[in-house]
Design an enzyme around this catalytic site. Structure first.
Site: not given
Ligand code: AQP
Length: 332
Positions: A115, A197, A200
């Site tokens: 990040k 990965k 969002k």
């Molecule tokens: N690609 C993924 N596959 C499986 N699990 C995933 N998670 C996120 N991406 C995947 C799981 O979703 C939960 C919530 O995630 P988060 O909102 O805490 O943030 P994150 O892990 O950083 O998810 P994002 O979508 O990648 O968000 P941004 O883009 O804002 O950083 C967690 O349990 C995570 O493991």
């Protein structure tokens, strides 16, 4: 009265429209914990501000994420559903845990490295100490299990190190949490770059399928998904695109990899991608319908937030006063 069952805690950031990665890796699996565990599921809005957010969008997404929790099967009567910023104990404990977390440990967190590279103009201290706030989220409820996708495992490991360190100095303070990662769907990959990965906050809309995408968008995105050389539909290290699509299809249909490889033996990539899109759209349709119904009732969502925050604060207070006492703070 305190519920005596073991505790499950997890959270999702309202930092963008949720993806099928968030769904398959985390939210879809939350309801199964409700019978055996006392469950706390939180919309972690304070984590979201580690990268810049538009305030009106953050507020809207906080309601939306809560509505999605319920639409995905989390009954507010059986689970404590709430918003992180409504329970100030999270940030209070985070400060204390900051003093038991090493700079070197935080420097090794891959999400911080990713990040800070993506937001080079805003490498703020919150981005660096995010895992300490996450440790506080978990430890505040004496959590036993943390259902998460595999990208968050490293952060739970850090929480476990903090428990070790803290409990050695002040015995029996925190419960040791265990990460629970699903067998399939723990790491859903980007449709555009299947070695990365699905996230969002990805700016490439074709890389992510959102839980709330309509059927046409879902099928269009899967049709455009990057596949690999060759034409076989099978799981292999040198086929990250097809492997990702097989995983997604398996999670949405409940079929095993072997069944899927047999089902699509001799079928072209094009037809396979349409089948994945259809399975995904079909499974998400009832969630979307329930979500729309819930979102129209803001007063209901606010009552869930309020009750959830009251209950979470009640449990959090117990841990917080124990930690304050152990650290030597004067209780008035
Ligand atoms: N690609 C993924 N596959 C499986 N699990 C995933 N998670 C996120 N991406 C995947 C799981 O979703 C939960 C919530 O995630 P988060 O909102 O805490 O943030 P994150 O892990 O950083 O998810 P994002 O979508 O990648 O968000 P941004 O883009 O804002 O950083 C967690 O349990 C995570 O493991």
């Amino acid at each position: 009265m305190l519920d005596q069952r073991p505790v499950s805690f997890s959270g999702v950031q309202p930092s963008g429209n949720l993806t099928i990665g968030n769904y398959l890796g985390a939210i879809k699996n939350f309801p199964e914990f409700s019978e055996k565990y006392k469950c706390f599921y939180c919309v972690v809005d304070q984590h979201a501000i580690t990268v810049r957010q538009v305030p009106a969008e953050l507020r809207r997404r906080t309601y939306e994420t809560l509505a999605l929790y319920i639409a995905c099967g989390l009954d507010p009567q059986k689970n404590t559903l709430y918003v992180q910023s409504h329970v100030p104990a999270h940030t209070e404990l985070a400060w204390m845990l900051n003093c038991f977390t090493m700079f070197g440990e935080l420097s090794r967190m891959t999400q911080f490295k990713d990040k800070s590279a993506r937001h080079a103009d805003n490498v703020n201290a919150g981005l660096f100490t995010y895992p300490v706030l996450m440790a506080a989220d978990i430890l505040l409820y004496q959590t036993d299990v943390v259902p998460i996708g595999s990208d968050q495992k490293q952060h739970v490991e850090l929480a476990r190190n903090i428990v070790d360190r803290f409990n050695q100095l002040y015995p029996d303070t925190f419960t040791m949490p265990e990460p629970i990662v699903p067998k399939a769907g723990a790491r859903i990959m980007s449709l555009a770059e299947p070695t990365k990965k699905m996230s969002k906050s990805d700016e490439n809309e074709n890389a992510v399928v959102r839980i709330l995408d309509d059927k046409d968008a879902i099928i269009r995105k899967f049709k455009r998904a990057v596949t690999d050389s060759g034409s076989e539909i099978r799981v292999a290290d040198d086929k990250p695109g097809v492997t990702n699509l097989i995983t997604i299809y398996s999670c949405f249909t409940g079929k095993s990899v072997e069944e899927i490889e047999r089902e699509f033996d001799g079928v072209g990539y094009g037809d396979f991608k349409i089948a994945v899109g259809q399975a995904c759209a079909e499974r998400l349709a009832p969630v979307q319908e329930e979500y729309r119904r819930l979102l129209a009732d803001k007063a209901y969502l606010e009552s869930v937030m309020k009750n959830g925050a009251d209950e979470a604060a009640y449990y959090a207070r117990k841990t917080l006063s124990k930690v304050r006492r152990k650290l030597g703070f004067v209780n008035l």
